[in-house]
Motif scaffolding. Structure first.
Motif, PDB file in Angstrom:
ATOM      1  N   ASP A 120       0.835  -1.204   0.000  1.00  0.00           N
ATOM      2  CA  ASP A 120       0.000   0.000   0.000  1.00  0.00           C
ATOM      3  C   ASP A 120       0.872   1.257   0.000  1.00  0.00           C
ATOM      4  N   ILE A 121       1.940   1.241   0.808  1.00  0.00           N
ATOM      5  CA  ILE A 121       2.856   2.391   0.860  1.00  0.00           C
ATOM      6  C   ILE A 121       3.541   2.586  -0.491  1.00  0.00           C
ATOM      7  N   ILE A 122       3.990   1.489  -1.093  1.00  0.00           N
ATOM      8  CA  ILE A 122       4.643   1.582  -2.403  1.00  0.00           C
ATOM      9  C   ILE A 122       3.689   2.177  -3.435  1.00  0.00           C
ATOM     10  N   GLU A 123       2.438   1.722  -3.429  1.00  0.00           N
ATOM     11  CA  GLU A 123       1.469   2.206  -4.408  1.00  0.00           C
ATOM     12  C   GLU A 123       1.153   3.683  -4.202  1.00  0.00           C
ATOM     13  N   ARG A 124       0.894   4.078  -2.957  1.00  0.00           N
ATOM     14  CA  ARG A 124       0.475   5.464  -2.698  1.00  0.00           C
ATOM     15  C   ARG A 124       1.600   6.464  -2.913  1.00  0.00           C
ATOM     16  N   HIS A 125       2.810   6.093  -2.547  1.00  0.00           N
ATOM     17  CA  HIS A 125       3.933   7.029  -2.674  1.00  0.00           C
ATOM     18  C   HIS A 125       4.735   6.820  -3.958  1.00  0.00           C
ATOM     19  N   ARG A 126       4.296   5.863  -4.782  1.00  0.00           N
ATOM     20  CA  ARG A 126       4.964   5.586  -6.066  1.00  0.00           C
ATOM     21  C   ARG A 126       6.455   5.344  -5.862  1.00  0.00           C
ATOM     22  N   VAL A 127       6.755   4.415  -4.982  1.00  0.00           N
ATOM     23  CA  VAL A 127       8.142   4.070  -4.664  1.00  0.00           C
ATOM     24  C   VAL A 127       8.790   3.398  -5.879  1.00  0.00           C
ATOM     25  N   ASN A 128      10.011   3.797  -6.190  1.00  0.00           N
ATOM     26  CA  ASN A 128      10.755   3.234  -7.331  1.00  0.00           C
ATOM     27  C   ASN A 128      11.783   2.186  -6.922  1.00  0.00           C
ATOM     28  N   ILE A 129      12.377   2.382  -5.743  1.00  0.00           N
ATOM     29  CA  ILE A 129      13.439   1.487  -5.277  1.00  0.00           C
ATOM     30  C   ILE A 129      13.030   0.978  -3.901  1.00  0.00           C
ATOM     31  N   PHE A 130      13.066  -0.337  -3.722  1.00  0.00           N
ATOM     32  CA  PHE A 130      12.580  -0.979  -2.499  1.00  0.00           C
ATOM     33  C   PHE A 130      13.660  -1.912  -1.978  1.00  0.00           C
ATOM     34  N   TYR A 131      14.100  -1.675  -0.736  1.00  0.00           N
ATOM     35  CA  TYR A 131      15.258  -2.381  -0.144  1.00  0.00           C
ATOM     36  C   TYR A 131      14.797  -2.964   1.181  1.00  0.00           C
ATOM     37  N   THR A 132      14.736  -4.297   1.279  1.00  0.00           N
ATOM     38  CA  THR A 132      14.209  -4.933   2.480  1.00  0.00           C
ATOM     39  C   THR A 132      15.006  -6.189   2.806  1.00  0.00           C
ATOM     40  N   ALA A 133      14.583  -6.915   3.836  1.00  0.00           N
ATOM     41  CA  ALA A 133      15.335  -8.067   4.340  1.00  0.00           C
ATOM     42  C   ALA A 133      14.749  -9.378   3.830  1.00  0.00           C
ATOM     43  N   PRO A 134      15.583 -10.408   3.630  1.00  0.00           N
ATOM     44  CA  PRO A 134      15.059 -11.723   3.235  1.00  0.00           C
ATOM     45  C   PRO A 134      14.024 -12.279   4.213  1.00  0.00           C
ATOM     46  N   THR A 135      14.196 -11.998   5.506  1.00  0.00           N
ATOM     47  CA  THR A 135      13.206 -12.498   6.464  1.00  0.00           C
ATOM     48  C   THR A 135      11.841 -11.873   6.193  1.00  0.00           C
ATOM     49  N   ALA A 136      11.819 -10.603   5.818  1.00  0.00           N
ATOM     50  CA  ALA A 136      10.550  -9.963   5.461  1.00  0.00           C
ATOM     51  C   ALA A 136       9.967 -10.608   4.210  1.00  0.00           C
ATOM     52  N   ILE A 137      10.818 -10.885   3.222  1.00  0.00           N
ATOM     53  CA  ILE A 137      10.341 -11.499   1.981  1.00  0.00           C
ATOM     54  C   ILE A 137       9.722 -12.864   2.265  1.00  0.00           C
ATOM     55  N   ARG A 138      10.365 -13.635   3.123  1.00  0.00           N
ATOM     56  CA  ARG A 138       9.809 -14.954   3.446  1.00  0.00           C
ATOM     57  C   ARG A 138       8.474 -14.821   4.189  1.00  0.00           C
ATOM     58  N   ALA A 139       8.333 -13.778   5.005  1.00  0.00           N
ATOM     59  CA  ALA A 139       7.041 -13.530   5.656  1.00  0.00           C
ATOM     60  C   ALA A 139       5.984 -13.172   4.617  1.00  0.00           C
ATOM     61  N   PHE A 140       6.362 -12.354   3.623  1.00  0.00           N
ATOM     62  CA  PHE A 140       5.422 -12.001   2.562  1.00  0.00           C
ATOM     63  C   PHE A 140       4.933 -13.264   1.842  1.00  0.00           C
ATOM     64  N   ILE A 141       5.868 -14.182   1.583  1.00  0.00           N
ATOM     65  CA  ILE A 141       5.507 -15.434   0.915  1.00  0.00           C
ATOM     66  C   ILE A 141       4.497 -16.208   1.757  1.00  0.00           C
TER      67      ILE A 141
END
Length: 653
Positions: A350-371
């Motif tokens: 939602d944050i990416i969509e509303r603020h039109r984020v171009n570059i996104f830098y996060t942790a593998p643990t977060a990615i696995r939670a998203f999955i």
């Protein structure tokens, strides 16, 4: 080294940079990368001098690029500058004055945008507040705050005065605050009444009060308190004062203090669980150069980009890639206060969509939670603004990489899988997104100016595609300058294993293409019947099974084997735990790596114990696997109930 099979899990998939991305990237081909790397290797001082002249504004030029007396380095000797000037003043003097510097979103839903001019005014005002509180160049100030713009303001205000800041992560306990305040000899503590996390208040001021109780921290002369949540807190007369009251009494201009290039910009304590906290010291000139250059090159930063690093500023990633690196480049950086799944698991999208984020830098643990939460959450949102993705914090499993690439990046966004540490200050190994063929699970190549190598237990180079220890052969500008107040510990920890060479403490292998595969900390190695098995390899094998969203592997004592492998596994949304699935996963690991890597046990869990920075606390899982009481500090746990649930499952077996 004992026989090592950590390199047996292979990854053959390669993803060349998209032509559209490469066409306008800063480095557009491997030929350009190789030429830049050779330039830096052949003339490192000339290379870094060019970068320093190009990227930073100096009050006084340096007399010598590098003074290297192993293990101590001095970069840009005699040069003088100010970090806040480089992050603010020089942008305020241009059209960027009205450009968004920080876009902030609070967990309850507030949104604030600070332009460079507005941020500069706030920094100047708070620098005047600190000056009125008696702070001057060389003093230390501890910041224990939520993820709000005022934290960045306080950092840059310290830098403006030459005051060394030390940020204590908002999840640390009172005893951890006390240890760090005393080790740094802090004159002032800056905190808040509280912060928001998953709909609740984190009582920051209460923790500071407990830390300073009585005469526990004799160096502290004052506590400045930001009103964030509005909850009632105790204010000790003569010591505590509200941020907003102080800001009303000062001017919005403050001349910057010019400091030596080697002046300590900050101290950041590593999150060790036992013993005296270890305060990593970073300089002003070298650190700022490292973060500015890597922000520009690794993220291919553009003037029009909206960039979001999801880390907490209490960790080095937030220092380098929310504040100093992006702001030194005049970028727009996003800050978010809360959890990724509050109030729903699509908060990030939602944050990416509303603020039109171009570059996104996060942790593998977060990615696995998203999955684990399922594809439906990101698929609800328009993520077409994204052009580059990044990972940080630990190695990423290849299958998590593939999901990130497919579901979030829509197979069009390069992924920069970055390796670096608190001690390195800036990214060291990473793809350059317009040039480097991407390899799921590999950080690929060292950046220009980074001379990395793989050595054995005797410090000798390892031949071929074998596991070993990661070292950095030559100094680099953003490298650690010392352990605060403990020079012997600095030398022993980082430079004693291979004299004159930085010892990273990570296991690694380098394949025939030159790609580096980080296998995790060297203490994340299980010794089964004399065979050393990297936990990262086993976890990657588990996550490659379609039923598994996330896995953590630890060793438990075993009378016969020395150690036995225990796997803690979280399943994808459409999979159910069962003994049969456990056997299937054990066999899957054996097929992927070898019979020696087959877990002795597979334990299913809905969640793994993690810090708020997203790192799995494997030592706690080791305690549970060994059926012993939890040892060490658990105050950084994001969700303390995870341990109770894991123990209950064990007791109910």
């Amino acid at each position: 080294m004992a026989e090592d099979i950590t390199s047996t899990l292979k990854e053959e998939r390669r993803f060349p940079p998209p032509a559209e991305f490469s066409g306008r990237a800063r480095v557009r081909s491997m030929e350009e990368y190789e030429a830049l790397y050779r330039r830096a290797e052949e003339d490192p001082e000339g290379f870094w001098a060019e970068r320093a002249q190009e990227l930073l504004t100096w009050d006084q030029p340096w007399e010598q690029v590098l003074d290297w007396q192993p293990p101590r380095a001095r970069w840009f000797v005699g040069g003088r500058l100010n970090a806040s000037v480089n992050c603010l003043d020089r942008h305020v003097a241009t059209w960027r004055r009205n450009k968004a510097a920080i876009i902030w979103e609070g967990e309850p839903g507030e949104v604030r945008t600070l332009t460079y001019l507005q941020l500069w005014r706030e920094v100047c005002r708070f620098a005047n507040v600190l000056r009125k509180a008696g702070c001057e160049a060389g003093d230390r100030v501890v910041l224990y705050m939520p993820m709000v713009p005022e934290l960045a303001v306080a950092m840059l205000a310290c830098a403006r005065l030459g005051v060394t800041h030390s940020i204590v992560f908002g999840g640390f306990s009172a005893s951890a605050i006390r240890d760090r305040v005393n080790d740094a000899g802090a004159k002032v503590v800056v905190t808040a009444d509280g912060g928001w996390r998953r709909g609740g208040i984190v009582p920051l001021k209460d923790s500071v009060d407990a830390a300073l109780e009585g005469d526990a921290c004799p160096s502290v002369e004052g506590v400045i308190v930001l009103r964030r949540t509005g909850q009632k807190v105790a204010m000790e007369p003569g010591r505590d004062i509200w941020w907003h009251e102080l800001m009303e009494t000062v001017d919005a201009t403050c001349p910057p203090v010019s400091v030596d290039s080697e002046h300590p910009l900050f101290i950041l304590y590593t999150s060790g669980t036992t013993g005296k906290p270890k305060g990593v010291v970073h300089s002003t000139g070298g650190y700022l150069l490292g973060t500015a250059w890597t922000s520009r090159m690794v993220f291919d930063l553009r003037e029009e980009d909206t960039y979001w690093c999801t880390a907490d500023i209490g960790w080095i990633t937030g220092h380098s890639y929310i504040v100093y690196g992006p702001l030194a480049n005049g970028a727009t950086t996003v800050m978010y206060e809360g959890a990724p799944n509050w109030p729903e698991p699509d908060r990030f999208w939602d944050i990416i969509e509303r603020h039109r984020v171009n570059i996104f830098y996060t942790a593998p643990t977060a990615i696995r939670a998203f999955i684990r939460w399922g594809d439906r959450w990101p698929l609800k949102h328009d993520l077409s603004s994204l052009r580059l993705l990044g990972t940080v914090g630990e190695p990423i499993n290849p299958e998590a990489w593939i999901w990130y690439h497919r579901v979030i990046g829509k197979a069009r966004c390069p992924i920069v899988d970055t390796w670096w540490q608190t001690e390195t200050g800036a990214i060291m190994i990473s793809p350059l997104p317009g040039a480097t063929p991407l390899v799921p699970g590999s950080a690929t190549r060292p950046l220009p100016g980074v001379i990395a190598d793989v050595v054995d237990g005797d410090g000798q180079p390892v031949d071929g595609d074998q596991g070993g220890y990661l070292v950095i052969r030559k100094p680099w500008p953003s490298m650690i300058r010392g352990v605060w107040g403990d020079p012997e510990r600095f030398e022993k920890t980082y430079f004693s294993q291979v004299p004159g060479t930085y010892f990273a403490g990570d296991g690694v292998r380098q394949d025939a293409e030159g790609n580096f595969w980080i296998m995790g900390r060297i203490d994340d190695v299980i010794n089964v019947s004399g065979h050393r098995l990297g936990t990262m390899e086993i976890e990657s094998a588990l996550v490659s099974h379609p039923a598994v969203a996330e896995a953590a592997v630890v060793g438990r004592p075993d009378d016969l084997k020395g150690q036995a492998i225990v796997a803690f596994v979280s399943l994808t949304g459409d999979s159910d735990p069962s003994p049969a699935l456990g056997e299937t996963l054990r066999a899957h690991v054996a097929a992927e790596i070898g019979a020696l890597a087959r877990p002795e046990e597979v334990r299913f869990t809905d969640a793994l114990p993690k810090t708020r920075s997203g790192k799995i606390m494997r030592r706690l899982l080791q305690d549970i696997a060994a059926n012993r009481d939890t040892r060490g500090d658990t105050t950084t746990l994001e969700d303390a109930t995870v341990l109770d649930r894991l123990r209950k499952k064990w007791d109910e077996r």
